[in-house]
Design an enzyme around this catalytic site. Structure first.
Site, PDB file in Angstrom:
ATOM      1  N   SER A 126       9.004  17.092   0.781  1.00  0.00           N
ATOM      2  CA  SER A 126       8.635  16.506   2.065  1.00  0.00           C
ATOM      3  C   SER A 126       9.635  15.430   2.479  1.00  0.00           C
ATOM      4  O   SER A 126      10.200  14.722   1.630  1.00  0.00           O
ATOM      5  CB  SER A 126       7.238  15.880   1.951  1.00  0.00           C
ATOM      6  N   TYR A 150       1.516   9.727  -1.733  1.00  0.00           N
ATOM      7  CA  TYR A 150       1.844  11.140  -1.547  1.00  0.00           C
ATOM      8  C   TYR A 150       3.354  11.355  -1.626  1.00  0.00           C
ATOM      9  O   TYR A 150       3.848  12.214  -2.364  1.00  0.00           O
ATOM     10  CB  TYR A 150       1.300  11.627  -0.207  1.00  0.00           C
ATOM     11  N   LYS A 154       5.890  13.359  -4.494  1.00  0.00           N
ATOM     12  CA  LYS A 154       6.910  14.361  -4.169  1.00  0.00           C
ATOM     13  C   LYS A 154       8.254  13.979  -4.797  1.00  0.00           C
ATOM     14  O   LYS A 154       8.956  14.814  -5.371  1.00  0.00           O
ATOM     15  CB  LYS A 154       7.051  14.510  -2.656  1.00  0.00           C
TER      16      LYS A 154
END
Length: 330
Positions: A126, A150, A154
């Protein structure tokens, strides 16, 4: 034809990849635990492409034996790893849950891959790994400064996979997605959870009457019109990038990472204006305060994907807006 194991196969991007892969003649083995999605897309794929699609409900964090059985029974050529929790908001509220799930799933998956000699993994990363970068557009060489748990998971997964790959155990390609929107034609709508919704999801909600107005969070940024700017990419273009990446495994040794975006910066006001125009629809828009953690501008330098993968986005903003609304038109 090659056999691909797809984790997170029931999700928005995972199910779109499965459909495209089946149409291209690949044999697809899908797995998901339905923590972020329903079985609607899986049922559609099972009904329409039974001969080269199989599915198993597997939790990568818990069902190691079920995962091992899939590798025993199938000669897998590639793994495409979409599975993972993906809500920025939820990740800030439940950081341990995100660290446990998003890293453990990758560790278990790669453990079984190594057991059975499967080396090729395409990882769904991402643009959130960049955080608030002063360098725009952002290239793969920019420093990673994720602003959410989050995004941090990643980044950690990327580093873990890079470490395994540089030691010769795996071959890994990480794709850093920017902001996928739109729908794949003929696929059922894959609605995200409320805390995972993006701008386009919120536009759809107000258009179908789920909400009364669309909130723009901040109109005082130092951008072209005061609203935040992002790189929106059509889901079909994003999926196409995955298949160009699969071709690249033939010449890859070790680890590689690519930005997958259009390279165009689009403001919130611009996408709202375009959506209204192409779909001949009106809705109420409200200006609200900025949200903590939102960055003013983030868009991709996609030159590396263009040069190496020979991929670039084809669909423009008008097509994104049309295809996002098409499944809802009466």
């Amino acid at each position: 034809m090659s056999r691909i194991l797809v984790t997170g196969a029931a999700g928005y991007i995972g199910s779109a990849f499965c459909k495209e892969g089946l149409e291209r003649g690949f044999n697809i083995i899908g797995i998901d635990n339905f923590s972020n999605s329903s079985d609607q897309s899986i049922n559609f794929l099972m009904e329409s492409k039974q001969h080269n699609f199989t599915f198993s409900e597997v939790d990568l964090c818990k069902d190691l034996e079920s995962l091992r059985e899939i590798f025993v029974n199938n000669d897998i050529n590639y793994v495409v790893h979409f599975a993972g929790f993906k809500s920025v908001i939820e990740s800030q509220m439940h950081p341990k849950m995100y660290w446990d799930n998003n890293l453990e799933s990758t560790k278990n998956l790669t453990r079984i891959m190594l057991e059975y000699g499967v080396k090729n993994i395409l990882f769904s990363s991402s643009a959130s790994v960049y955080g608030k970068s002063n360098n725009q557009p952002v290239s793969e060489a920019c420093k990673l400064k994720p602003m959410s748990v989050y995004g941090a998971t990643k980044e950690a997964n990327e580093k873990f996979l890079e470490d395994l790959s540089t030691k010769g155990n795996l071959k890994t390609i990480s794709l850093r997605y920017f902001n996928p929107v739109g729908n794949i034609q003929m696929m059922p709508v894959n609605s995200p959870r409320q805390d995972s919704k993006n701008l386009m999801d919120n536009i759809i909600d107000v258009c179908i009457g789920e909400t009364k107005e669309l909130n723009i969070f901040g109109d005082d940024y130092k951008t072209s019109d005061g609203t935040a700017e992002r790189d929106f990419i059509h889901i079909q273009d994003l999926i196409d990038a995955h298949f160009e990446s699969l071709k690249y495994f033939e010449q890859l040794n070790g680890y590689e990472v690519f930005n997958i975006g259009t390279g165009n910066s689009v403001s919130v006001k611009n996408i709202i204006k375009t959506f209204k125009e192409v779909n001949s629809i009106e809705f109420v828009v409200k200006i609200s305060d900025r949200r903590e953690g939102d960055v003013p501008i983030c868009y991709a330098d996609n030159s590396k994907a263009k040069n190496i993968l020979k991929w670039e986005a084809k669909k423009d903003l008008r097509e994104m807006c049309l295809d996002a609304w098409r499944p809802y038109k009466k």
